[in-house]
Every structure is written in C-alpha cells, then in structure tokens.
Write a protein that holds these residues in place. Structure first.
Motif, PDB file in Angstrom:
ATOM      1  N   TYR A  27      17.460  69.827 -30.500  1.00 24.40           N
ATOM      2  CA  TYR A  27      18.411  69.783 -31.603  1.00 24.40           C
ATOM      3  C   TYR A  27      17.819  70.419 -32.863  1.00 24.40           C
ATOM      4  N   VAL A  28      18.648  71.101 -33.614  1.00 27.50           N
ATOM      5  CA  VAL A  28      18.320  71.496 -34.977  1.00 27.50           C
ATOM      6  C   VAL A  28      18.424  70.236 -35.843  1.00 27.50           C
ATOM      7  N   THR A  29      17.531  70.082 -36.817  1.00 26.24           N
ATOM      8  CA  THR A  29      17.544  68.867 -37.635  1.00 26.24           C
ATOM      9  C   THR A  29      17.710  69.219 -39.109  1.00 26.24           C
ATOM     10  N   ALA A  30      18.393  68.319 -39.839  1.00 26.09           N
ATOM     11  CA  ALA A  30      18.678  68.554 -41.252  1.00 26.09           C
ATOM     12  C   ALA A  30      18.618  67.239 -42.009  1.00 26.09           C
ATOM     13  N   PHE A  31      18.263  67.345 -43.277  1.00 24.13           N
ATOM     14  CA  PHE A  31      18.130  66.154 -44.124  1.00 24.13           C
ATOM     15  C   PHE A  31      18.543  66.477 -45.549  1.00 24.13           C
ATOM     16  N   GLY A  32      19.196  65.494 -46.198  1.00 25.47           N
ATOM     17  CA  GLY A  32      19.533  65.652 -47.616  1.00 25.47           C
ATOM     18  C   GLY A  32      19.758  64.305 -48.260  1.00 25.47           C
ATOM     19  N   ASP A  33      19.352  64.163 -49.528  1.00 32.37           N
ATOM     20  CA  ASP A  33      19.663  62.951 -50.287  1.00 32.37           C
ATOM     21  C   ASP A  33      19.758  63.288 -51.762  1.00 32.37           C
ATOM     22  N   ASP A  34      20.427  62.409 -52.519  1.00 36.99           N
ATOM     23  CA  ASP A  34      20.705  62.730 -53.921  1.00 36.99           C
ATOM     24  C   ASP A  34      19.836  61.956 -54.905  1.00 36.99           C
ATOM     25  N   VAL A  35      18.744  61.356 -54.427  1.00 41.61           N
ATOM     26  CA  VAL A  35      17.747  60.762 -55.323  1.00 41.61           C
ATOM     27  C   VAL A  35      16.402  61.309 -54.853  1.00 41.61           C
ATOM     28  N   ALA A  85      15.016  71.976 -53.613  1.00 34.73           N
ATOM     29  CA  ALA A  85      15.980  72.476 -54.594  1.00 34.73           C
ATOM     30  C   ALA A  85      16.576  71.339 -55.409  1.00 34.73           C
ATOM     31  N   PHE A  86      16.723  70.171 -54.793  1.00 38.06           N
ATOM     32  CA  PHE A  86      17.325  69.066 -55.529  1.00 38.06           C
ATOM     33  C   PHE A  86      16.379  68.545 -56.608  1.00 38.06           C
ATOM     34  N   THR A  87      15.074  68.593 -56.383  1.00 36.68           N
ATOM     35  CA  THR A  87      14.145  68.182 -57.441  1.00 36.68           C
ATOM     36  C   THR A  87      14.239  69.127 -58.639  1.00 36.68           C
ATOM     37  N   VAL A  88      14.452  70.419 -58.368  1.00 34.74           N
ATOM     38  CA  VAL A  88      14.672  71.377 -59.458  1.00 34.74           C
ATOM     39  C   VAL A  88      15.973  71.041 -60.181  1.00 34.74           C
ATOM     40  N   SER A  89      16.989  70.699 -59.417  1.00 31.81           N
ATOM     41  CA  SER A  89      18.268  70.312 -59.999  1.00 31.81           C
ATOM     42  C   SER A  89      18.109  69.109 -60.918  1.00 31.81           C
ATOM     43  N   VAL A 121      27.205  67.426 -54.002  1.00 30.72           N
ATOM     44  CA  VAL A 121      26.171  68.408 -53.651  1.00 30.72           C
ATOM     45  C   VAL A 121      25.696  68.162 -52.221  1.00 30.72           C
ATOM     46  N   ILE A 122      25.487  66.887 -51.889  1.00 25.72           N
ATOM     47  CA  ILE A 122      25.007  66.541 -50.547  1.00 25.72           C
ATOM     48  C   ILE A 122      26.088  66.798 -49.503  1.00 25.72           C
ATOM     49  N   TYR A 123      27.349  66.440 -49.809  1.00 25.72           N
ATOM     50  CA  TYR A 123      28.429  66.650 -48.845  1.00 25.72           C
ATOM     51  C   TYR A 123      28.651  68.140 -48.589  1.00 25.72           C
ATOM     52  N   ASP A 124      28.548  68.949 -49.634  1.00 30.88           N
ATOM     53  CA  ASP A 124      28.702  70.394 -49.451  1.00 30.88           C
ATOM     54  C   ASP A 124      27.571  70.951 -48.587  1.00 30.88           C
ATOM     55  N   TYR A 125      26.370  70.443 -48.807  1.00 33.50           N
ATOM     56  CA  TYR A 125      25.230  70.893 -48.005  1.00 33.50           C
ATOM     57  C   TYR A 125      25.410  70.484 -46.538  1.00 33.50           C
ATOM     58  N   GLY A 141      21.987  65.711 -38.286  1.00 37.11           N
ATOM     59  CA  GLY A 141      21.935  65.741 -39.738  1.00 37.11           C
ATOM     60  C   GLY A 141      21.960  64.335 -40.308  1.00 37.11           C
ATOM     61  N   PHE A 142      21.020  64.044 -41.189  1.00 39.19           N
ATOM     62  CA  PHE A 142      20.960  62.739 -41.850  1.00 39.19           C
ATOM     63  C   PHE A 142      21.049  62.962 -43.356  1.00 39.19           C
ATOM     64  N   TYR A 143      22.074  62.367 -43.980  1.00 38.20           N
ATOM     65  CA  TYR A 143      22.312  62.574 -45.408  1.00 38.20           C
ATOM     66  C   TYR A 143      22.549  61.218 -46.070  1.00 38.20           C
ATOM     67  N   TRP A 144      21.953  61.061 -47.245  1.00 42.91           N
ATOM     68  CA  TRP A 144      22.046  59.770 -47.935  1.00 42.91           C
ATOM     69  C   TRP A 144      22.448  60.000 -49.392  1.00 42.91           C
ATOM     70  N   THR A 145      23.493  59.292 -49.841  1.00 47.80           N
ATOM     71  CA  THR A 145      23.906  59.370 -51.240  1.00 47.80           C
ATOM     72  C   THR A 145      23.779  57.996 -51.869  1.00 47.80           C
ATOM     73  N   CYS A 146      23.306  57.983 -53.097  1.00 50.86           N
ATOM     74  CA  CYS A 146      22.956  56.722 -53.747  1.00 50.86           C
ATOM     75  C   CYS A 146      23.424  56.658 -55.200  1.00 50.86           C
ATOM     76  N   ALA A 147      23.364  57.789 -55.910  1.00 50.13           N
ATOM     77  CA  ALA A 147      23.487  57.801 -57.366  1.00 50.13           C
ATOM     78  C   ALA A 147      24.757  57.133 -57.879  1.00 50.13           C
ATOM     79  N   ILE A 148      25.878  57.359 -57.218  1.00 50.18           N
ATOM     80  CA  ILE A 148      27.151  56.863 -57.745  1.00 50.18           C
ATOM     81  C   ILE A 148      27.441  55.433 -57.307  1.00 50.18           C
ATOM     82  N   THR A 149      27.078  55.064 -56.097  1.00 50.48           N
ATOM     83  CA  THR A 149      27.462  53.752 -55.565  1.00 50.48           C
ATOM     84  C   THR A 149      26.418  52.668 -55.769  1.00 50.48           C
ATOM     85  N   HIS A 150      25.206  53.028 -56.151  1.00 45.86           N
ATOM     86  CA  HIS A 150      24.108  52.064 -56.169  1.00 45.86           C
ATOM     87  C   HIS A 150      24.325  50.927 -57.153  1.00 45.86           C
ATOM     88  N   ASP A 151      24.936  51.188 -58.293  1.00 44.87           N
ATOM     89  CA  ASP A 151      24.929  50.223 -59.389  1.00 44.87           C
ATOM     90  C   ASP A 151      26.227  49.458 -59.608  1.00 44.87           C
TER      91      ASP A 151
END
Length: 660
Positions: A307-315, A333-337, A364-368, A383-393
């Motif tokens: 399998y090809v593997t991919a990862f992304g997260d927004d924190v 790229a996200f750390t630069v962002s 950004v993560i969903y588009d990726y 593909g494993f993607y994790w979003t946190c910034a909006i729902t965490h708090d």
C-alpha cells in the motif's frame, strides 16, 4: 512517572484506608450507616435493577438503549436533551478565515497566480511581485523526517500558471517598490505521483488493473478530535445524514474509549498497545519524537502489503503523531503554514489556530486527503488524517466542520473513490471540559466517541458474512483494540480468508467477526471509570457518605502530589454532583458475599476551583479510588512547574499563590 506504579498505588490506598478507619470518614456510626445503606440499596434496587435490565436485554433494537446485551447496557439520550439545551450557547455555524481572495491557488501540480486580485491588497497588479520557496523537511540523525522544516531559495513566479515539483511551497508576494515587506503569504501542498510510482508499478505487475482487484481496498481514516457520537449527530447533522442515508454507513453505537485523552486511545487503535505497555517501552524525550521505527504502527501492515501510505494533521507541533516513513507526509509544509499564515478568530477561545490563511485548518487536511485519493488511484493506499484545531475546545464548534466533511464525502463518492475505499470516521473521546461535562450526559458522551465505517456498496453482496457481523457489532460494546484488529484484517485480507489473528488477552478482535453479547468493559481493557456500561442513580450531594468519598478523593490526590513539592496540597471545597451505582456485575463481582457501592462524583477543590470527576468504591466500609481522577475544567498554566502526564491535571504551582 514518579510514585504511580500499581504497587505504589495499592500501598497508598491501603494506607489511606487504614487512616480512614480512625478518621472522620469511618466512625463506628458511619460504618453502621454504610452497612445499612448498602443492604437497603442492594435489596431494594440492585435485584430489581438487575432483573429489569436482564428482561430488556433480549430487545437490542429498543431505542431506549444504545446497546442492550447481557454484558453491557448503555442508555440512549435525546441529543438535544434538557441537560444539553440549557447549556447551549450561540456559536457561529461557520466563520471566515479571511476577507481577501488569495493571490495564489493550487490544483493538481499547478500553481496559479491572480495578479488582478492585487487591488484587494492595495497594490497595483503591475507592481505585484511574487516568488515561492520550497519546503525542505528536516531529518534526524537516523534519516527520519521530523516535525521541523526549512525553506529553499526564492523562485520568481512569472507566469499565471506554474508547474510545481515540490511537496510543499511557501508563496510570498511584495509590492515592487517595497519588496522587503511581504503583503501576502500562502502555503500550498502538492501530491507528487512519482513518490508512489514504484508501488503502483509493483501492484500492476502482481494484480493488473486496479478495477480487477476491488477487494484490495484502500483505507481512509478521518480522525476528528473530541467528537462524541452524540455530538456528531447533534452538530454534524448533514454529514451524519448523508453518511447514513446515502452511503449506508455503519454507526458503532457502543464504541467506548480506552483512555482519558488522545494519547492512550490512538496508541490502542494505531499500535494495538495499552498506554502502560507503550510508556514502558517509549524512547527518551531527546529522541526523534513520534513512533519508533520498531513499533508496530498499523500503517506498516499496509506498507508491507504494497500500500501507498499518507499522513496529515492540523496541529503540526505535536511530537506524538509523527510516522516518519510514509510516502505522503504534509507536516513539513504545515509547520511552515503555522509559522507564517496561521491565525485565530477573535473572541472564540481556540487553543489551536483554526485558520491557515483564508482556509480553515481542517479544510487544509481534507483537501490534502482528497488530493492523495485522486492521485493514488492505480494502487491501494492507507491514509490517516487527524484534525483537532476546531473541535478540541468547544462542543458547539463541531458544526463548523459539518459542511466541509460532508463535501469531502460527497466528492469521494461522486468521483468513484469510495468504490474501492473503506472510510472510517473516528474520534478519540468526547468533550473533556465544560459545563456539560459535569452532567451525567456529559460523562456518557466523553466515553463514547464517534466511530463510523463506510464500505463500498458491493461489499455486502460479495462478503455477506463479514458484513452481517459488522452490522451486528454496531449494537455491541466495541473498543479501540477492535478497530486496530479490523485495520489489520483489511491490510492482510484475513476477513476474506477467515483467518483469526492471535492477539493478547483483552485486546479485542476484528469487527469482521461477531463480538460476543457477553462482552464487558473488562474483556477489552476498558477501565471501570471510563466504562459507559455502568449505570448510576442520583444521590444527594449532602449525603455524609458522598462527602466522605469526596474528601477521600482529595486526600488520595494529595498523597500523590507529595512527589511534586512545587505543587500545593489541595483542599476540599464542595461536591457539585453525585451519582451512585450498586449491584453491577463488574463493580461487585461476588455479590452474595460482598456489598459494594460505587460513587460517581464531581467535586471542586481549592485553590483555583479545580473541578474533578472521581469514581470511589465503597466495600465493607472502606473506600478506594477507581481509575484516574479526571479534571473537567481547564487548568491553563496552573501546573507549569511539573510535566507529569497525570498529576499536572491536579497541580497548582506554589509560585501562583497570591503574594502575602
């Protein structure tokens, strides 16, 4: 962690019990009250409650219960119940991350420049100059990618359309007369097909065209932090409705978390390990961060199967999620962002930046994720993607991502990607803080994260038995360990071969096989204090036994805090709510011989009005704290003087006390 091993905790509890026998908690009169109360509760309520629950367990379709089996009963609630409605605040359905259009956009491997939009930045189009710098991820001494990155030399953007050969770039624009002051930044991500070329070619040699192997399924995991099943139904109504009605999604109603926060739950479903085992083998903090290469992270199962593997997260500052060796890895790229274009929305109380330029961080993560799915269509991928910034708090903010997630599902479906992909929408836990958290509904929500699975429409026809088991298991108690075993089955296709993988005791099973009706939380290593199967009834906060249990909790924590001299000792303030459970098979395993009462308490301590949730067990007049006491309100910088993963919840640093 100092002083928190099992032997130490047992000794601590024994010591506290000994002190209690001669203290205000267990005076002779209190012992008599304990015994009488236990007898009354057991004879008046325990038997009737036990028989009542047994009599209803045959009807697992009863909507009064999420699940209703001999091993576990979980009550259902109206997601807009009065407990929730009175705490509801008005938050926006959405928000804008910017009011100007972007000067640069990307699609596929192209970067587009829009000079005509320069007037929105108070610059003449003829005076606009732009360049881009490639993002260069840093590697550690072993050659693994880490969370840091650098930038290459500037490359002028001279055309309206530019082909990009990089994974990520930082675009910058200036006014020609003042090119030392940027007026615009943006970060763009590109999925370079050559990274997957070897695996695509190998797959074609072995299997031919992708359509000839529909059961070599791609797997897409969308993780949304702090999202309970109840809150998904409540605030992601469009996503939930579309998934259930249009995509025939499986909604696992009895998915119970393994640990208090993100770390133990993701350790369980990504590595199949308990938190204790992981911590016992974890590397030194000075190491490269993330999962060590020898750890059995689930995407390695997929990589080993081609399998090809991919990862992304927004924190991207997190050291925990750092897989190192996947083909597609957007973190550099996200750390630069985060350094250049991340920003907050005023007055909304986010802990993490919800915006990256004009885009929501989650988008950004969903588009990726969509770009990877589009690019890797000639071979299976994980593909494993994790979003946190909006729902965490904030509980209510979940609705902000409702439309973006629904749009992603629609696009994946309309482009045929879901015809060869299994999509899991999963969370780690519900909301851990806030007023709702201190209610019984909030206690249930935090333990029952969202967990949905979407299979290709042909799967149920081609594999009726695994599908039947999946459907059955939506009404059974399931765990993170089950998710881990299910992912392994997808990688190895053991669900087709009907192989049963040997696993450690209490570490779950694949959801392609029927989960026993008799399963309890203990059967899958779910701690009692996190078990949604437990049922509690209200009890007065003025009950002397409730106050005794609450004060016992404070003494218990204070003994642990003695290992941290920079923390002050806590003082009991008051009990905010109390519930009591008796007659349960788990809390009272030898019912005929020993009467046990378990108190679920929310109490407040001083200083700083810390709100704590505690589970206290009373047996034969002795008290013991069950599991981890959980902090249910935010503590910010109060515990800055220690870095202990557990005790920082309770610590109030001495240097924060008012000056005399």
């Amino acid at each position: 962690m100092q002083g928190t091993g099992p032997a130490t905790l047992r000794a601590r509890v024994r010591g506290l019990r000994a002190r209690i026998k001669g203290s205000r908690y267990c005076l002779p009169f209190s012992l008599i009250v304990f015994t009488i109360l236990d007898l009354l509760v057991f004879h008046s309520g325990a038997f009737s409650g036990l028989f009542r629950s047994r009599s209803t367990r045959g009807s697992n379709d009863d909507e009064s219960y999420l699940i209703n089996t001999p091993g576990c009963v979980i009550q259902n609630f109206d997601v807009l119940s009065p407990q929730f409605a009175k705490l509801r605040k008005e938050y926006p359905m959405s928000f804008k991350c910017g009011d100007k259009r972007d000067l640069t956009e990307s699609a596929g491997l192209k970067l587009f420049m829009f000079k005509e939009r320069a007037t929105e930045y108070k610059v003449k189009p003829s005076d606009l100059e732009c360049n881009y710098r490639r993002v260069i991820p840093r590697t550690d001494k072993e050659g693994f990618i880490n969370v840091r990155s650098t930038l290459g030399d500037p490359v002028p953007i001279t055309d309206t359309e530019t082909h990009i050969d990089e994974d990520g770039i930082l675009a910058t624009c200036f006014e020609a007369s003042d090119n030392n002051t940027p007026i615009y930044y943006n970060v763009h991500y590109f999925v370079q097909p050559q990274k997957a070329q070897v695996k695509v070619e190998n797959f074609k040699k072995l299997h031919g065209d992708r359509s000839a192997q529909p059961d070599k399924l791609s797997v897409l995991v969308l993780g949304i932090d702090s999202l309970s099943r109840f809150n998904m139904i409540r605030h992601m109504t469009e996503t939930y409705r579309y998934a259930m009605q249009e995509l025939d999604a499986l909604d696992f109603r009895g998915y119970n978390k393994q640990g208090a926060n993100t770390r133990p739950n993701t350790i369980a479903f990504l590595l199949g390990m308990t938190r204790d085992k992981f911590d016992a083998t974890e590397f030194d903090e000075k190491d490269r961060g993330g999962f060590r290469s020898e750890f059995p992270v689930i995407w390695k199962d997929f990589a080993n199967e081609g399998y090809v593997t991919a990862f992304g997260d927004d924190v991207a500052g997190s050291q925990f999620f750092n897989p190192h060796d996947v083909e597609y890895f957007q973190r550099g790229a996200f750390t630069v962002s985060q350094r250049h274009i991340a920003h907050f929305i005023p007055n909304l109380g986010f802990s993490y930046a919800p915006c990256q330029g004009n885009k929501m961080s989650a988008s950004v993560i969903y588009d990726y994720a969509l770009d990877v799915a589009r690019s890797v269509k000639d071979a299976p991928y994980f593909g494993f993607y994790w979003t946190c910034a909006i729902t965490h708090d904030m509980l209510m903010m979940t609705r902000v991502i409702d439309q973006p997630v629904k749009t992603l599902l629609q696009t994946l479906n309309e482009e045929g990607i879901l015809n060869h992909t299994v999509l899991f929408l999963v969370s780690d836990h519900g909301a851990r803080y806030g007023k709702l958290r201190n209610t019984y509904l909030g206690n249930l929500e935090v333990n029952l994260p969202a967990f949905m699975a979407i299979f290709p429409p042909w799967f149920k026809t081609l594999y009726p038995r695994p599908w039947k088991n999946l459907v059955t298991n939506t009404r059974r108690l399931v765990s993170n360990f089950d998710f881990h075993q299910t992912l392994h089955d997808l990688a190895s296709r053991d669900y087709i071969l009907n192989k049963i993988r040997p696993v450690e005791a209490n570490h779950g099973q694949s959801l392609f096989r029927e989960v026993p009706e008799t399963r309890t939380c203990a059967d899958v290593s779910i701690p009692l204090h996190l078990c949604a199967c437990e049922s509690y009834d209200d009890v007065s906060v003025d009950d002397p036994l409730v106050e005794a249990a609450a004060k016992f909790t404070v003494d218990y924590l204070n003994e642990g805090l003695t290992n941290f001299p920079d923390c002050v000792q806590l003082q009991f303030d008051k009990v905010l709510s109390a519930r009591m459970s008796s007659g349960n098979n788990v809390t009272r395993p030898n019912a005929a011989k020993q009467l046990v009462t378990v108190y679920l308490l929310v109490l407040q301590t001083k200083p700083a009005s810390a709100t704590l949730e505690s589970l206290v067990r009373s047996a034969a007049g002795e008290l013991s704290v069950v599991g981890e006491v959980q902090r249910t309100n935010r503590y910010g910088n109060q515990s800055h003087c220690i870095d202990d993963d557990i005790y920082r919840q309770y610590c109030f640093c001495r240097d924060q006390l008012p000056q005399q």
